[in-house]
Design a protein around this motif. Sequence first.
Motif, PDB file in Angstrom:
ATOM      1  N   UNK A   1     -35.268   4.712  77.599  1.00 20.53           N
ATOM      2  CA  UNK A   1     -35.993   5.834  78.189  1.00 20.53           C
ATOM      3  C   UNK A   1     -35.170   6.595  79.240  1.00 20.53           C
ATOM      4  N   UNK A   2     -33.935   6.166  79.498  1.00 17.81           N
ATOM      5  CA  UNK A   2     -33.056   6.844  80.442  1.00 17.81           C
ATOM      6  C   UNK A   2     -32.054   7.694  79.661  1.00 17.81           C
ATOM      7  N   UNK A   3     -32.039   8.985  79.959  1.00 14.48           N
ATOM      8  CA  UNK A   3     -31.101   9.905  79.327  1.00 14.48           C
ATOM      9  C   UNK A   3     -30.416  10.690  80.444  1.00 14.48           C
ATOM     10  N   UNK A   4     -29.106  10.663  80.448  1.00 15.21           N
ATOM     11  CA  UNK A   4     -28.329  11.393  81.448  1.00 15.21           C
ATOM     12  C   UNK A   4     -27.725  12.614  80.772  1.00 15.21           C
ATOM     13  N   UNK A   5     -28.111  13.794  81.279  1.00 20.02           N
ATOM     14  CA  UNK A   5     -27.562  15.046  80.766  1.00 20.02           C
ATOM     15  C   UNK A   5     -27.193  15.924  81.946  1.00 20.02           C
ATOM     16  N   UNK A   6     -26.170  16.726  81.760  1.00 17.95           N
ATOM     17  CA  UNK A   6     -25.615  17.532  82.843  1.00 17.95           C
ATOM     18  C   UNK A   6     -25.943  19.011  82.629  1.00 17.95           C
ATOM     19  N   UNK A   7     -26.297  19.664  83.730  1.00 15.10           N
ATOM     20  CA  UNK A   7     -26.424  21.113  83.753  1.00 15.10           C
ATOM     21  C   UNK A   7     -25.148  21.653  84.395  1.00 15.10           C
ATOM     22  N   UNK A   8     -24.295  22.305  83.632  1.00 21.54           N
ATOM     23  CA  UNK A   8     -23.019  22.787  84.177  1.00 21.54           C
ATOM     24  C   UNK A   8     -23.221  23.760  85.341  1.00 21.54           C
ATOM     25  N   UNK A   9     -22.353  23.685  86.318  1.00 22.29           N
ATOM     26  CA  UNK A   9     -22.459  24.568  87.478  1.00 22.29           C
ATOM     27  C   UNK A   9     -22.296  26.032  87.092  1.00 22.29           C
ATOM     28  N   UNK A  10     -21.630  26.292  85.980  1.00 20.52           N
ATOM     29  CA  UNK A  10     -21.433  27.674  85.526  1.00 20.52           C
ATOM     30  C   UNK A  10     -22.750  28.387  85.221  1.00 20.52           C
ATOM     31  N   UNK A  11     -23.822  27.631  85.037  1.00 25.41           N
ATOM     32  CA  UNK A  11     -25.122  28.235  84.742  1.00 25.41           C
ATOM     33  C   UNK A  11     -25.649  29.072  85.895  1.00 25.41           C
ATOM     34  N   UNK A  12     -25.262  28.715  87.103  1.00 20.80           N
ATOM     35  CA  UNK A  12     -25.836  29.387  88.266  1.00 20.80           C
ATOM     36  C   UNK A  12     -27.248  28.876  88.505  1.00 20.80           C
ATOM     37  N   UNK A  13     -28.122  29.742  88.982  1.00 26.59           N
ATOM     38  CA  UNK A  13     -29.498  29.341  89.303  1.00 26.59           C
ATOM     39  C   UNK A  13     -30.260  28.963  88.026  1.00 26.59           C
ATOM     40  N   UNK A  14     -31.048  27.901  88.119  1.00 25.66           N
ATOM     41  CA  UNK A  14     -31.868  27.447  86.993  1.00 25.66           C
ATOM     42  C   UNK A  14     -33.092  26.706  87.533  1.00 25.66           C
ATOM     43  N   UNK A  15     -34.023  26.388  86.670  1.00 26.50           N
ATOM     44  CA  UNK A  15     -35.294  25.774  87.067  1.00 26.50           C
ATOM     45  C   UNK A  15     -35.119  24.438  87.783  1.00 26.50           C
TER      46      UNK A  15
ATOM     47  N   UNK B   1     -36.795  24.473  79.375  1.00 31.97           N
ATOM     48  CA  UNK B   1     -35.659  25.326  79.710  1.00 31.97           C
ATOM     49  C   UNK B   1     -34.448  24.485  80.101  1.00 31.97           C
ATOM     50  N   UNK B   2     -34.656  23.439  80.910  1.00 35.70           N
ATOM     51  CA  UNK B   2     -33.552  22.566  81.302  1.00 35.70           C
ATOM     52  C   UNK B   2     -32.967  21.851  80.088  1.00 35.70           C
ATOM     53  N   UNK B   3     -33.832  21.423  79.181  1.00 34.00           N
ATOM     54  CA  UNK B   3     -33.371  20.760  77.953  1.00 34.00           C
ATOM     55  C   UNK B   3     -32.501  21.703  77.125  1.00 34.00           C
ATOM     56  N   UNK B   4     -32.895  22.965  77.072  1.00 28.01           N
ATOM     57  CA  UNK B   4     -32.145  23.965  76.309  1.00 28.01           C
ATOM     58  C   UNK B   4     -30.766  24.218  76.935  1.00 28.01           C
ATOM     59  N   UNK B   5     -30.691  24.193  78.266  1.00 29.56           N
ATOM     60  CA  UNK B   5     -29.456  24.535  78.967  1.00 29.56           C
ATOM     61  C   UNK B   5     -28.482  23.369  79.148  1.00 29.56           C
ATOM     62  N   UNK B   6     -29.000  22.160  79.175  1.00 29.65           N
ATOM     63  CA  UNK B   6     -28.164  20.993  79.479  1.00 29.65           C
ATOM     64  C   UNK B   6     -27.209  20.662  78.338  1.00 29.65           C
ATOM     65  N   UNK B   7     -26.075  20.105  78.723  1.00 30.94           N
ATOM     66  CA  UNK B   7     -25.144  19.587  77.723  1.00 30.94           C
ATOM     67  C   UNK B   7     -25.807  18.426  76.991  1.00 30.94           C
ATOM     68  N   UNK B   8     -25.383  18.136  75.776  1.00 30.23           N
ATOM     69  CA  UNK B   8     -25.929  16.980  75.073  1.00 30.23           C
ATOM     70  C   UNK B   8     -25.404  15.701  75.734  1.00 30.23           C
ATOM     71  N   UNK B   9     -25.918  14.560  75.281  1.00 27.09           N
ATOM     72  CA  UNK B   9     -25.584  13.280  75.922  1.00 27.09           C
ATOM     73  C   UNK B   9     -24.084  12.991  75.918  1.00 27.09           C
ATOM     74  N   UNK B  10     -23.453  13.223  74.793  1.00 24.84           N
ATOM     75  CA  UNK B  10     -22.017  12.929  74.676  1.00 24.84           C
ATOM     76  C   UNK B  10     -21.200  13.842  75.586  1.00 24.84           C
ATOM     77  N   UNK B  11     -21.470  15.127  75.524  1.00 25.28           N
ATOM     78  CA  UNK B  11     -20.738  16.078  76.366  1.00 25.28           C
ATOM     79  C   UNK B  11     -20.996  15.801  77.844  1.00 25.28           C
ATOM     80  N   UNK B  12     -22.215  15.411  78.187  1.00 24.12           N
ATOM     81  CA  UNK B  12     -22.543  15.079  79.576  1.00 24.12           C
ATOM     82  C   UNK B  12     -21.751  13.867  80.042  1.00 24.12           C
ATOM     83  N   UNK B  13     -21.720  12.830  79.217  1.00 20.05           N
ATOM     84  CA  UNK B  13     -20.979  11.608  79.553  1.00 20.05           C
ATOM     85  C   UNK B  13     -19.489  11.920  79.737  1.00 20.05           C
ATOM     86  N   UNK B  14     -18.946  12.740  78.851  1.00 22.96           N
ATOM     87  CA  UNK B  14     -17.529  13.114  78.940  1.00 22.96           C
ATOM     88  C   UNK B  14     -17.245  13.908  80.209  1.00 22.96           C
TER      89      UNK B  14
END
Length: 108
Positions: A20-34, A78-91
């Motif tokens: 039930x734990x999923x780590x995903x990253x929102x890149x800083x390049x996005x700027x402001x987000x929810x 919206x956050x789900x749409x913007x976030x990197x996938x699990x693999x890209x986030x981990x990398x």
Amino acid sequence: HTVARESAERATAAEQRAEHVVVRVLPTELGAHAGLNGAFTLIEFAHGAANVLVQSQRAGTMLTEPDDDSQFRRSLAELDRLALDRTASRELISAHAADFESRCELAG
């Protein structure tokens, strides 16, 4: 190990230990987000109802009215749409930790 490396390892280990734990990253390049509006936890129950725990540094509020969750569900979508996938986030987490570690070694 540096703090950055250990933090990255803890994040990825938590994801591997608990389904039930999923780590995903929102890149800083996005700027402001929810996600910048503040921390919240959407708690969904088996019977379909949901509560939202809204948190700040000094307080938390549990929203329990039937329509309280709709805004937060939209934010999550919206956050789900913007976030990197699990693999890209981990990398990305690993790359940043390694970069930070090498900078510390150069400075130290």
